[in-house]
Enzyme design. Sequence first.
Site, PDB file in Angstrom:
ATOM      1  N   GLU A   1     -24.729  20.442 -18.747  1.00 24.39           N
ATOM      2  CA  GLU A   1     -23.953  19.900 -17.640  1.00 24.39           C
ATOM      3  C   GLU A   1     -24.868  19.526 -16.480  1.00 24.39           C
ATOM      4  OE1 GLU A   1     -19.583  21.699 -18.026  1.00 24.39           O
ATOM      5  OE2 GLU A   1     -20.978  23.081 -17.097  1.00 24.39           O
TER       6      GLU A   1
ATOM      7  N   LEU B   1     -32.855  35.851  -4.961  1.00 22.26           N
ATOM      8  CA  LEU B   1     -33.210  37.237  -4.627  1.00 22.26           C
ATOM      9  C   LEU B   1     -32.038  38.171  -4.954  1.00 22.26           C
ATOM     10  CD1 LEU B   1     -35.469  38.984  -3.444  1.00 22.26           C
ATOM     11  CD2 LEU B   1     -34.495  38.568  -1.161  1.00 22.26           C
TER      12      LEU B   1
ATOM     13  N   CYS C   1     -22.314  26.961  -8.144  1.00 27.67           N
ATOM     14  CA  CYS C   1     -23.474  27.737  -8.607  1.00 27.67           C
ATOM     15  C   CYS C   1     -23.044  28.749  -9.653  1.00 27.67           C
ATOM     16  CB  CYS C   1     -24.092  28.531  -7.460  1.00 27.67           C
ATOM     17  SG  CYS C   1     -24.785  27.530  -6.160  1.00 27.67           S
TER      18      CYS C   1
HETATM   19  N1  SAH Z   1     -32.262  30.189 -13.110  1.00 27.16           N
HETATM   20  C1  SAH Z   1     -32.519  29.639 -11.802  1.00 27.16           C
HETATM   21  C2  SAH Z   1     -31.749  28.382 -11.581  1.00 27.16           C
HETATM   22  C3  SAH Z   1     -30.241  28.548 -11.505  1.00 27.16           C
HETATM   23  S1  SAH Z   1     -29.778  28.151  -9.894  1.00 27.16           S
HETATM   24  C4  SAH Z   1     -32.262  30.689 -10.751  1.00 27.16           C
HETATM   25  O1  SAH Z   1     -31.862  31.785 -11.118  1.00 27.16           O
HETATM   26  O2  SAH Z   1     -32.550  30.466  -9.593  1.00 27.16           O
HETATM   27  C5  SAH Z   1     -28.224  28.751  -9.798  1.00 27.16           C
HETATM   28  C6  SAH Z   1     -28.050  29.668  -8.586  1.00 27.16           C
HETATM   29  O3  SAH Z   1     -26.698  30.093  -8.611  1.00 27.16           O
HETATM   30  C7  SAH Z   1     -28.903  30.921  -8.681  1.00 27.16           C
HETATM   31  O4  SAH Z   1     -29.295  31.359  -7.415  1.00 27.16           O
HETATM   32  C8  SAH Z   1     -27.918  31.877  -9.284  1.00 27.16           C
HETATM   33  O5  SAH Z   1     -28.277  33.210  -9.072  1.00 27.16           O
HETATM   34  C9  SAH Z   1     -26.652  31.491  -8.562  1.00 27.16           C
HETATM   35  N2  SAH Z   1     -25.436  31.961  -9.221  1.00 27.16           N
HETATM   36  C10 SAH Z   1     -25.278  32.331 -10.502  1.00 27.16           C
HETATM   37  N3  SAH Z   1     -24.008  32.716 -10.731  1.00 27.16           N
HETATM   38  C11 SAH Z   1     -23.355  32.602  -9.559  1.00 27.16           C
HETATM   39  C12 SAH Z   1     -22.016  32.835  -9.159  1.00 27.16           C
HETATM   40  N4  SAH Z   1     -21.101  33.303 -10.017  1.00 27.16           N
HETATM   41  N5  SAH Z   1     -21.694  32.583  -7.880  1.00 27.16           N
HETATM   42  C13 SAH Z   1     -22.616  32.091  -7.011  1.00 27.16           C
HETATM   43  N6  SAH Z   1     -23.885  31.846  -7.334  1.00 27.16           N
HETATM   44  C14 SAH Z   1     -24.262  32.105  -8.592  1.00 27.16           C
END
Ligand code: SAH
Length: 365
Positions: free
Chosen positions: A95, A222, A343
């Site tokens: 996606e 983080l 996200c």
């Molecule tokens: N793997 C990379 C890229 C993904 S970015 C990373 O971890 O940074 C996607 C972002 O959305 C990341 O910061 C992830 O932690 C966040 N994310 C994942 N699930 C989420 C959720 N349910 N609600 C809000 N943010 C979320």
Amino acid sequence: MGRVIPAITDVSDGALAAWLAERGEPKYRLKQIRRSVARSTATDWSGLTDLPLKLRAELAQSFRWSSVDLEREAASADGETRKALLRLHDGHHIETVLMPHHGARNSVCISTQAGCPMACAFCATGEMGLVRDLTAGEIVDQVRYWQRELRGREERVSHVVYMGMGEPLRNYGPVMSSVRALTDPDLFGISPRRITISTCGIVPKMDALAAEGLPITLAVSLHAADDATRARIMPVNRKWDVDEVLDASARYVERTKRRLTFEYVLLGGVNDGEEHAETVARRIAERGRTDMYHVNLIPVNPGPGGFKRPSPEKMERFARILERAGVGATVRISKGQDIAAGCGQLKVAEGKAAVPIRFDAPLPR
Ligand code: SAH
């Protein structure tokens, strides 16, 4: 299944130059083809009318025009955010999301893997596990997909965030090739400053990225600044802990002179207390230069684990504690949640027939 010919975006310059030489084509064709592939609004080779007909036919026999095909698209209720489900040649799906901002910019969020191996507790993509890495062409072609859409209305992709499915720094080579194509002034011409790569904290690759000498923005997920909490929600913390991730972040800032973003998903009752905010503030401040960091606070989007959003007051309090310590913080609500484009909401059912169960599933209340 017949032999699948390579997509043009996955063919190296060397291979394409050799292919052209075999056909007695002049050298300048290489750049011409590359440019057209990056910029044309055509949907297949026949649309490249600046190339001789015979060459177009030969190109079509040797190379696929794109490595991704549209399976379906969804738009959020406000009509702004759009999500595309794309099919890869082997039947897997990924996606990608378009996020326009009031006509001023068009940000595209792209995937780097089908699925993801990192298994963060709150993330829908993590629940899928890793299906496979994407090729550089499959990464670039997501941008190309939106670019083609936007060019129709004289607009273009201005910003790219590597925040879709997958962990970019676990697919480093193809990700860097895609960055080079996207920033090449002869191809997509997107400024490296408008490219953000997001990582859950793959420390050695954060250092590798710093050494590339590219002014791209690094975002680090983080989500907690104490090891007990972070390890509970992010398995990767057992490999590289908070100190190692923050030290690598500081090295990135030192080396690139770029401000770095920390993403912090707020999970009610898990990582949203005042003590958590104080730990984040203190551990960033320990690295000096608090002005070089910004914290994006993201209220959790519905997904696995059944996590709840904290109240707005609680999120504000969290932000104020950071601000008081000199660390800029913003509460950001993901767009496009009604189409599960926020996200951590990108997820597709695997298998050729079973297309995306959760693609436009209603928001859980
Ligand atoms: N793997 C990379 C890229 C993904 S970015 C990373 O971890 O940074 C996607 C972002 O959305 C990341 O910061 C992830 O932690 C966040 N994310 C994942 N699930 C989420 C959720 N349910 N609600 C809000 N943010 C979320």
